[in-house]
Design a protein around this motif. Structure first.
Motif, PDB file in Angstrom:
ATOM      1  N   SER A   5       0.834  -1.196   0.000  1.00  0.00           N
ATOM      2  CA  SER A   5       0.000   0.000   0.000  1.00  0.00           C
ATOM      3  C   SER A   5       0.877   1.258   0.000  1.00  0.00           C
ATOM      4  N   GLY A   6       0.258   2.390  -0.279  1.00  0.00           N
ATOM      5  CA  GLY A   6       0.989   3.645  -0.335  1.00  0.00           C
ATOM      6  C   GLY A   6       1.259   4.228   1.052  1.00  0.00           C
ATOM      7  N   GLU A   7       1.972   5.350   1.044  1.00  0.00           N
ATOM      8  CA  GLU A   7       2.377   5.993   2.298  1.00  0.00           C
ATOM      9  C   GLU A   7       1.183   6.610   3.027  1.00  0.00           C
ATOM     10  N   THR A   8       1.211   6.521   4.353  1.00  0.00           N
ATOM     11  CA  THR A   8       0.264   7.232   5.203  1.00  0.00           C
ATOM     12  C   THR A   8       1.045   8.246   6.039  1.00  0.00           C
ATOM     13  N   GLY A  33       0.312   5.626  -5.353  1.00  0.00           N
ATOM     14  CA  GLY A  33      -0.679   4.723  -5.906  1.00  0.00           C
ATOM     15  C   GLY A  33      -0.960   5.030  -7.375  1.00  0.00           C
ATOM     16  N   GLU A  34      -1.040   6.321  -7.694  1.00  0.00           N
ATOM     17  CA  GLU A  34      -1.277   6.721  -9.083  1.00  0.00           C
ATOM     18  C   GLU A  34      -0.099   6.323  -9.965  1.00  0.00           C
ATOM     19  N   LEU A  40       1.227  -0.096 -14.163  1.00  0.00           N
ATOM     20  CA  LEU A  40       0.507  -1.356 -14.394  1.00  0.00           C
ATOM     21  C   LEU A  40      -0.732  -1.170 -15.279  1.00  0.00           C
ATOM     22  N   ALA A  41      -0.856  -0.014 -15.918  1.00  0.00           N
ATOM     23  CA  ALA A  41      -2.091   0.348 -16.618  1.00  0.00           C
ATOM     24  C   ALA A  41      -2.501  -0.649 -17.697  1.00  0.00           C
ATOM     25  N   THR A  59      -5.253   2.132  -2.009  1.00  0.00           N
ATOM     26  CA  THR A  59      -4.192   1.888  -2.999  1.00  0.00           C
ATOM     27  C   THR A  59      -4.721   1.051  -4.161  1.00  0.00           C
ATOM     28  N   ALA A  60      -5.446  -0.018  -3.850  1.00  0.00           N
ATOM     29  CA  ALA A  60      -5.990  -0.890  -4.888  1.00  0.00           C
ATOM     30  C   ALA A  60      -6.990  -0.142  -5.764  1.00  0.00           C
ATOM     31  N   GLU A  61      -7.827   0.683  -5.147  1.00  0.00           N
ATOM     32  CA  GLU A  61      -8.809   1.456  -5.915  1.00  0.00           C
ATOM     33  C   GLU A  61      -8.115   2.368  -6.927  1.00  0.00           C
ATOM     34  N   ILE A  62      -7.022   2.987  -6.493  1.00  0.00           N
ATOM     35  CA  ILE A  62      -6.287   3.895  -7.385  1.00  0.00           C
ATOM     36  C   ILE A  62      -5.654   3.113  -8.535  1.00  0.00           C
ATOM     37  N   ILE A  63      -5.029   1.972  -8.218  1.00  0.00           N
ATOM     38  CA  ILE A  63      -4.390   1.148  -9.255  1.00  0.00           C
ATOM     39  C   ILE A  63      -5.423   0.704 -10.290  1.00  0.00           C
TER      40      ILE A  63
END
Length: 262
Positions: A5-8, A33-34, A40-41, A59-63
């Protein structure tokens, strides 16, 4: 494919999160995440499994939102993918965990704070997840061949680690001929245990020239790893007949962040 996951903000402030601290991504985490999503687009994901902690879900939603083929795909929120539990150390500075480990005469990685999960308990959770993954892939994709290969790409959220593996590697490395591809989004300490189990216990084959220090190093936020798993059908259930590591802890998509930090 597995991703961290991305940074918090807790990452930025060097505070332990574990399972008890459930926060959203920081602005940097969203950008990470973007960046992973852009990288991986063009990769097709047939299944998506995500830790049910908010930072992993976001993170998954953004990917997926950035993905050409899998945008809008249903995610399976899986508690078995949650970060390692750090007990009383959660929400406290990481330095506190080091001090507790030193006082106990143990390394920080091996030390279990009161109320926390041992590494063996985390490994057991991952083994249970593998069973869920194998059964779901075989059930949903009903492969007719006696052996079928599936890829797993994982993503994570922690401190950066130098990459010893093909810095200019392609996003589709290792996917040629792979029948089904799953995206798995989890967390740093969990992914480290998972990779060690795949390499040491399941004896997966490794990329030529890879350094063990890189394989087992901390996964950076949104760092990406990929394993190719070949499954066989049997009466008791699906069996892993072969495993291959394509790469771990890849962070090509984070180069802009690294340059900015420097």
């Amino acid at each position: 494919m597995c991703s961290h996951s991305g940074e918090t903000q807790y990452n930025r402030d060097k505070l332990l999160q574990g399972q008890g601290v459930d926060t959203l991504l920081s602005e940097t985490g969203i950008q990470q995440g973007e960046a992973a999503g852009r990288y991986l687009a063009d990769i097709t994901f047939h299944n998506v499994f995500v830790s049910n902690l908010q930072r992993a879900v976001q993170t998954a939603e953004i990917i997926l939102r950035k993905n050409t083929h899998s945008s809008g795909m249903e995610m399976v929120l899986e508690p078995l993918l949650r970060e390692r539990g750090f007990g009383i150390a959660e929400g406290r500075p990481k330095e506190d965990l080091k001090n507790m480990a030193n006082a106990a005469g143990q390394s920080c990685r091996d030390y279990t704070p009161p109320g926390g999960e041992t590494l063996d308990q985390v490994k057991l959770r991952f083994k249970k997840f593998l069973k869920v993954l194998f059964e779901r892939l075989l059930d949903e994709h009903s492969w007719s061949a006696p052996d079928a290969s599936g890829g797993a790409t994982a993503a994570n959220v922690t401190a950066a680690a130098a990459s010893d593996v093909a810095p200019d590697g392609s996003a589709d490395d290792g996917l040629q001929g792979v029948t089904v591809h799953a995206l798995v989004v989890s967390h740093g300490a969990y992914i480290r245990v998972a990779i060690r189990h795949l390499v040491e216990d399941l004896k997966c084959s490794l990329p030529p020239g890879v350094k063990m220090s890189h394989l087992f190093s901390p996964c950076p936020n949104t760092g990406i790893s990929r394993f190719i798993l070949t499954l066989s059908k049997s009466e008791p259930g699906p069996v892993l007949s072969a495993a291959r590591c394509v790469f771990t802890n890849r962070k090509d998509h984070l180069e802009d962040f690294t340059a900015a930090a420097e």
